[in-house]
Design an enzyme around this catalytic site. Structure first.
Site, PDB file in Angstrom:
ATOM      1  N   SER A   1       0.821  -1.212   0.000  1.00  8.50           N
ATOM      2  CA  SER A   1       0.000   0.000   0.000  1.00  8.50           C
ATOM      3  C   SER A   1       0.852   1.257   0.000  1.00  8.50           C
ATOM      4  O   SER A   1       1.968   1.266   0.527  1.00  8.50           O
ATOM      5  CB  SER A   1      -0.888   0.006   1.251  1.00  8.50           C
TER       6      SER A   1
ATOM      7  N   LEU B   1      -6.764   7.702   6.828  1.00  9.10           N
ATOM      8  CA  LEU B   1      -6.971   7.764   5.378  1.00  9.10           C
ATOM      9  C   LEU B   1      -7.556   6.458   4.826  1.00  9.10           C
ATOM     10  O   LEU B   1      -7.451   6.156   3.642  1.00  9.10           O
ATOM     11  CB  LEU B   1      -5.655   8.108   4.663  1.00  9.10           C
TER      12      LEU B   1
ATOM     13  N   SER C   1      -7.420   0.558   6.431  1.00 11.61           N
ATOM     14  CA  SER C   1      -8.055  -0.741   6.703  1.00 11.61           C
ATOM     15  C   SER C   1      -9.163  -1.018   5.679  1.00 11.61           C
ATOM     16  O   SER C   1      -9.340  -2.146   5.240  1.00 11.61           O
ATOM     17  CB  SER C   1      -8.607  -0.820   8.131  1.00 11.61           C
TER      18      SER C   1
ATOM     19  N   ASP D   1     -16.372   4.079   5.096  1.00 10.70           N
ATOM     20  CA  ASP D   1     -15.016   3.843   4.570  1.00 10.70           C
ATOM     21  C   ASP D   1     -15.018   2.779   3.464  1.00 10.70           C
ATOM     22  O   ASP D   1     -14.456   2.990   2.385  1.00 10.70           O
ATOM     23  CB  ASP D   1     -14.060   3.412   5.694  1.00 10.70           C
TER      24      ASP D   1
END
Ligand SMILES: Nc1ncnc2c1ncn2[C@@H]1O[C@H](COP(=O)(O)OP(=O)(O)OP(=O)(O)O)[C@@H](O)[C@H]1O
Ligand SMILES: C[C@@](O)(CCO)CC(=O)[O-]
Length: 335
Positions: free
Chosen positions: A133, A141, A144, A187
């Site tokens: 990542s 940000l 997860s 998210d």
């Protein structure tokens, strides 16, 4: 025949509505151009399943026979999160070389067994899985969520299942529960669909692929924090000071709706910067602040910019809003 696939998902910035969204209020999020990528190589002649979490320098390898045995002890794994998940995988998690990576390994096992049992007649396939990542971990940000979405997408592909975004987002939500307990779902939604979303009560209310450009600078405070703990902290405050905190959440809700109009490109009579300033004060008042955030906010103010925390707060990342027009001119002001 050997097969190689990859899947990636972006991180996110919550512009307004963090914490309030956990209690059914509106929130606005946009995706950012930093991604988590999962690459899977499957070689039918291999006798192992290997997970390499490159950012954690953590490689875990199981003989395929362990996966077969696990299936005999635990038939029909579900794709619904349950509180005993880490207990269930306890034996398989013993192979993990790094404690900080346990939740991520657990997430992988949850997805592998859940998808295989539910959709592939419990087929166990040897895999080499690599995760990397560009997102900082624990910085607000969405690392997860980007991890959960890209891993779900990659496993869906390798198991030859239908790649629907709705399925990927809903499954990634169950994975997110391993990290966060009871997240709002904003998210995994923004990391799956990208663009900009208005989100409320577990669903996307509106989605725009290309939004009105909001130039922002992301500043990492260098203070890592845990989303689950911060949500618990604001929930405790809400329980103790119900009326006060409900009113604050309603105010945040109004800010999110006003910001959304701007993002959609509607003509608005208010300043987006003032909304940012007000929201930062409101977030401080519910316990999401931190001295490191205040420091960045104050430095930004010295240059006549408004800034606020993003995500759970308590450190993590601060967003500084730059004036519309030419953002590069604003940079000149930060000498
Ligand atoms: N690249 C990665 N590789 C493996 N696991 C990852 C990776 N990125 C994130 N994770 C998992 O996600 C956890 C971080 O989740 P956390 O919610 O605390 O932070 P965040 O997602 O960056 O912040 P927020 O949820 O506020 O946006 C890590 O501890 C790890 O278990
Ligand atoms: C703090 C929070 O609102 C945002 C985390 O990115 C938690 C959530 O929505 O689940």
């Amino acid at each position: 025949m050997a097969k190689v696939i990859s899947s990636s998902a972006p991180g996110k910035v919550i512009l307004h509505g963090e914490h309030a969204v956990v209690f059914g209020k509106n929130a606005v999020a946009v995706s950012v151009d930093l991604k988590t990528t999962v690459e899977i190589k499957s070689d039918p002649n291999s006798a192992f399943v290997m997970l390499n979490l490159i950012d954690f320098k953590c490689e875990t390898k199981w003989p395929l026979t362990d996966f077969v045995e696990f299936g005999i002890e635990h038939p029909s794994c579900s794709l619904e999160f349950s509180d005993d998940i880490s207990l269930k995988f306890e034996k398989m998690l013993k192979n993990a070389s790094r404690k900080e990576a346990i939740d991520s390994i657990c997430a992988f096992l949850f997805l592998y067994f859940g998808l295989s049992d539910k959709y592939c007649k419990s087929k166990r396939i040897p895999l080499n899985v690599y995760v990397s990542s560009l997102l900082p971990v624990g910085a607000g940000l969405g690392s997860s969520a980007a991890f959960s979405v890209s891993l779900t997408g990659a496993l869906v592909k390798i198991f030859d299942l239908e790649e629907s975004l709705d399925f990927i987002s809903q499954t990634a939500y169950q994975v997110e529960r391993i990290f966060h307990g009871r997240p709002s779902g904003i998210d995994n939604s923004i990391c799956t669909y990208g663009g900009a979303i208005l989100f409320k009560n577990g669903t996307i209310q509106e989605h725009v692929k290309r939004s009105n450009l909001i130039p922002i600078i992301l500043v990492y405070t260098n203070v890592p924090r845990n989303t689950k703990k911060l949500v618990k902290l604001t929930s405790d405050r809400k329980q103790k000071y119900a009326d006060v905190v409900n009113n604050i959440m309603n105010a945040i809700d109004s800010i999110s709706l006003m910001a959304w109009k701007y993002i959609k490109g509607e003509n608005v009579s208010y300043e987006i910067e003032t909304l940012v300033e007000m929201n930062q004060h409101l977030l401080n008042s519910i316990g999401a602040g931190h001295s490191s955030i205040d420091r960045v906010v104050n430095i930004a103010k010295n240059y006549e910019f408004q800034a606020k925390l993003t995500g759970a707060g308590g450190g993590g990342t601060v967003i500084i809003h730059l004036p519309r027009g030419n953002p590069s001119q604003a940079f000149v002001r930060f000498d």
